[in-house]
Design an enzyme around this catalytic site. Structure first.
Site, PDB file in Angstrom:
ATOM      1  N   CYS A 113       0.816  -1.224   0.000  1.00  0.00           N
ATOM      2  CA  CYS A 113       0.000   0.000   0.000  1.00  0.00           C
ATOM      3  C   CYS A 113       0.845   1.268   0.000  1.00  0.00           C
ATOM      4  CB  CYS A 113      -0.953   0.003   1.191  1.00  0.00           C
ATOM      5  SG  CYS A 113      -2.046  -1.418   1.204  1.00  0.00           S
ATOM      6  N   HIS A 252      -2.736   7.030   3.998  1.00  0.00           N
ATOM      7  CA  HIS A 252      -3.255   5.826   3.344  1.00  0.00           C
ATOM      8  C   HIS A 252      -4.579   5.459   4.001  1.00  0.00           C
ATOM      9  CE1 HIS A 252      -3.783   1.915   1.769  1.00  0.00           C
ATOM     10  NE2 HIS A 252      -3.378   1.270   2.844  1.00  0.00           N
ATOM     11  N   ASN A 282      -9.946   0.214   1.344  1.00  0.00           N
ATOM     12  CA  ASN A 282      -8.490   0.266   1.146  1.00  0.00           C
ATOM     13  C   ASN A 282      -8.172  -0.092  -0.304  1.00  0.00           C
ATOM     14  OD1 ASN A 282      -5.739  -0.195   1.069  1.00  0.00           O
ATOM     15  ND2 ASN A 282      -5.664  -1.332   2.991  1.00  0.00           N
TER      16      ASN A 282
HETATM   17  N1  COA Z   1     -17.398  -9.134  10.814  1.00  0.00           N
HETATM   18  C1  COA Z   1     -17.692  -9.528  12.060  1.00  0.00           C
HETATM   19  N2  COA Z   1     -16.771 -10.027  12.899  1.00  0.00           N
HETATM   20  C2  COA Z   1     -15.515 -10.139  12.439  1.00  0.00           C
HETATM   21  C3  COA Z   1     -15.154  -9.746  11.141  1.00  0.00           C
HETATM   22  C4  COA Z   1     -16.159  -9.235  10.312  1.00  0.00           C
HETATM   23  N3  COA Z   1     -15.907  -8.816   9.058  1.00  0.00           N
HETATM   24  N4  COA Z   1     -13.828  -9.967  10.969  1.00  0.00           N
HETATM   25  C5  COA Z   1     -13.385 -10.480  12.120  1.00  0.00           C
HETATM   26  N5  COA Z   1     -14.405 -10.590  13.012  1.00  0.00           N
HETATM   27  C6  COA Z   1     -14.369 -11.098  14.374  1.00  0.00           C
HETATM   28  C7  COA Z   1     -13.171 -11.983  14.634  1.00  0.00           C
HETATM   29  O1  COA Z   1     -13.456 -13.310  14.230  1.00  0.00           O
HETATM   30  C8  COA Z   1     -13.023 -11.851  16.114  1.00  0.00           C
HETATM   31  O2  COA Z   1     -13.936 -12.685  16.762  1.00  0.00           O
HETATM   32  P1  COA Z   1     -13.532 -13.507  18.089  1.00  0.00           P
HETATM   33  O3  COA Z   1     -13.173 -12.439  19.087  1.00  0.00           O
HETATM   34  O4  COA Z   1     -14.751 -14.257  18.389  1.00  0.00           O
HETATM   35  O5  COA Z   1     -12.348 -14.323  17.681  1.00  0.00           O
HETATM   36  C9  COA Z   1     -13.424 -10.413  16.415  1.00  0.00           C
HETATM   37  O6  COA Z   1     -14.216  -9.994  15.268  1.00  0.00           O
HETATM   38  C10 COA Z   1     -12.263  -9.476  16.562  1.00  0.00           C
HETATM   39  O7  COA Z   1     -11.366  -9.711  15.483  1.00  0.00           O
HETATM   40  P2  COA Z   1     -10.039  -8.912  15.326  1.00  0.00           P
HETATM   41  O8  COA Z   1      -9.306  -9.412  14.133  1.00  0.00           O
HETATM   42  O9  COA Z   1      -9.343  -8.903  16.655  1.00  0.00           O
HETATM   43  O10 COA Z   1     -10.651  -7.461  15.040  1.00  0.00           O
HETATM   44  P3  COA Z   1      -9.914  -6.089  14.939  1.00  0.00           P
HETATM   45  O11 COA Z   1     -10.487  -5.131  15.891  1.00  0.00           O
HETATM   46  O12 COA Z   1      -8.427  -6.261  14.929  1.00  0.00           O
HETATM   47  O13 COA Z   1     -10.352  -5.610  13.481  1.00  0.00           O
HETATM   48  C11 COA Z   1      -9.412  -5.479  11.285  1.00  0.00           C
HETATM   49  C12 COA Z   1      -9.998  -6.375  12.366  1.00  0.00           C
HETATM   50  C13 COA Z   1      -8.993  -6.327  10.108  1.00  0.00           C
HETATM   51  C14 COA Z   1     -10.475  -4.490  10.860  1.00  0.00           C
HETATM   52  C15 COA Z   1      -8.209  -4.703  11.889  1.00  0.00           C
HETATM   53  O14 COA Z   1      -7.339  -5.621  12.520  1.00  0.00           O
HETATM   54  C16 COA Z   1      -7.438  -3.955  10.854  1.00  0.00           C
HETATM   55  O15 COA Z   1      -7.932  -3.024  10.250  1.00  0.00           O
HETATM   56  N6  COA Z   1      -6.159  -4.296  10.675  1.00  0.00           N
HETATM   57  C17 COA Z   1      -5.282  -3.597   9.774  1.00  0.00           C
HETATM   58  C18 COA Z   1      -5.584  -4.071   8.402  1.00  0.00           C
HETATM   59  C19 COA Z   1      -4.953  -3.201   7.367  1.00  0.00           C
HETATM   60  O16 COA Z   1      -5.093  -2.015   7.425  1.00  0.00           O
HETATM   61  N7  COA Z   1      -4.293  -3.831   6.434  1.00  0.00           N
HETATM   62  C20 COA Z   1      -3.711  -3.195   5.335  1.00  0.00           C
HETATM   63  C21 COA Z   1      -2.529  -2.455   5.743  1.00  0.00           C
HETATM   64  S1  COA Z   1      -1.964  -1.579   4.390  1.00  0.00           S
END
Ligand code: COA
Length: 325
Positions: A113, A252, A282
């Site tokens: 990214c 970003h 994104n």
């Molecule tokens: N809908 C509902 N629940 C979801 C879900 C969705 N789309 N995706 C994950 N969950 C659940 C998980 O299974 C987890 O459940 P559990 O607690 O029962 O295991 C819970 O939500 C929390 O998941 P987690 O991965 O800890 O959530 P988070 O707060 O970290 O949010 C992202 C997830 C992906 C949104 C976040 O981690 C993120 O934005 N990361 C950076 C990603 C990014 O920017 N990448 C590109 C970089 S350039």
């Protein structure tokens, strides 16, 4: 006359909208969860006939128009992309031909990214180094082609689009500072396993879904916040500026919570931060140039403004640049 200025911008996005409500029909998720955890409401998805170079072409034509120059005046094309039309030839070469540009240097940069900012950084170096006067710098992506729409932890995040800028040698200050970084030790936290030379496409690799993007979201989140925060602080210092000198932060567009963390670290008011991830998700390399183009179009970024770009991506790569428009 050894400054480098952005003299034109353009962007493109497919018409098809994939909303959070649409995603509720594909995976177990909800509009509320996606909005609260990411800030994203919808993203654009390319149709089957549209690849990254098509979106890049549309954005580039608009950028050339806004710079008021012809493709034949460009001394090179650099495209940031992780979803090129083909592994080779480069998307930049396809653009060179589609645009009818001269047979000048054209290549892609794979920096996740951060691809657009890396491309801008390289272009900046080429112009200040004297090997080019005008360059087309593009970020073009069709992430929907490598996203697994059965994986709710990733499919909610990504979208398709392209943004382009024309940069030129100038008498007036433009790019004030640009700092890029990488650290490859945690590459497995965000990558596409299949399709390269390590795991070539086979029936088995396809069955195992290895040609889809894999991400450990929580871990990526933490590194993204820390890296982008540090990069913005460093680049502001390098440009001999104070955070209060920045008129607009264009980060970003990955996650609203990441953007908020950077804003708070720099102690900037909300109105000085540009966000459009609610509408695009994104778009990887395309996110910063699409946001820049939109910010200029709606008058949020104006000539003379000091704009701070920051990005983070697979690799990991990250960086920040400060540009006087
Ligand atoms: N809908 C509902 N629940 C979801 C879900 C969705 N789309 N995706 C994950 N969950 C659940 C998980 O299974 C987890 O459940 P559990 O607690 O029962 O295991 C819970 O939500 C929390 O998941 P987690 O991965 O800890 O959530 P988070 O707060 O970290 O949010 C992202 C997830 C992906 C949104 C976040 O981690 C993120 O934005 N990361 C950076 C990603 C990014 O920017 N990448 C590109 C970089 S350039």
């Amino acid at each position: 006359m050894n400054h480098v200025k952005i003299i034109g911008t353009g962007s493109a996005a497919p018409d098809k909208v994939l909303s959070n409500n649409d995603l509720e029909t594909l995976v177990e998720t909800s509009d509320d969860w996606i909005t609260a955890r990411t800030g994203i409401k919808e993203r654009r998805i390319a149709d089957e006939n549209t690849a990254s170079s098509d979106l890049g072409y549309e954005a580039s034509v608009k950028a050339l128009e806004s710079a008021n120059i012809d493709a034949s005046e460009i001394d090179g094309i650099i495209v940031g992309t992780i979803t090129p039309d083909f592994l080779f030839p480069s998307t930049a070469c396809l653009l060179q031909s589609k645009l009818g540009a001269r047979g000048v240097l054209a290549f892609d940069i794979s920096a996740g990214c951060s691809g657009f900012l890396y491309a801008l950084h390289v272009g900046y170096g080429m112009i200040t180094g004297g090997t080019a006067d005008k360059l087309l710098i593009v970020g073009a992506e069709t992430l929907s082609r490598v996203v697994d729409y059965e994986d709710r932890s990733t499919c909610i995040l990504f979208g398709d689009g392209a943004g382009a800028t024309v940069i030129s040698r100038s008498d007036e200050p433009g790019i004030l500072s640009s700092i890029m970084n990488s650290d490859g030790k945690d590459w497995q936290l965000l990558y596409q396993p299949g399709g390269g030379s390590r795991i070539p496409a086979t029936e088995e690799s396809i069955r195992n879904k290895e040609h889809f993007l894999k991400m450990e979201g929580k871990d990526v989140f933490k590194v993204a916040v820390k890296s982008m925060e540090n990069a913005t602080v460093e680049v502001i210092k390098d440009a001999n500026l104070d955070p209060s000198d920045i008129d607009l932060l264009i980060p970003h567009q990955a996650n609203y919570r990441i953007i908020e963390a950077i804003r708070k670290r720099l102690d900037m008011p909300e109105e000085k931060v540009f966000c459009n991830l609610d509408r695009y998700g994104n778009t990887s390399s395309a996110s910063v140039p699409i946001a820049l183009d939109e910010a200029i179009k709606i008058g949020k970024a104006k000539k003379g403004d000091t704009v701070l770009f920051a990005a983070f991506g697979a690799g990991f790569t990250w960086g920040a640049s400060i540009v006087k428009l």
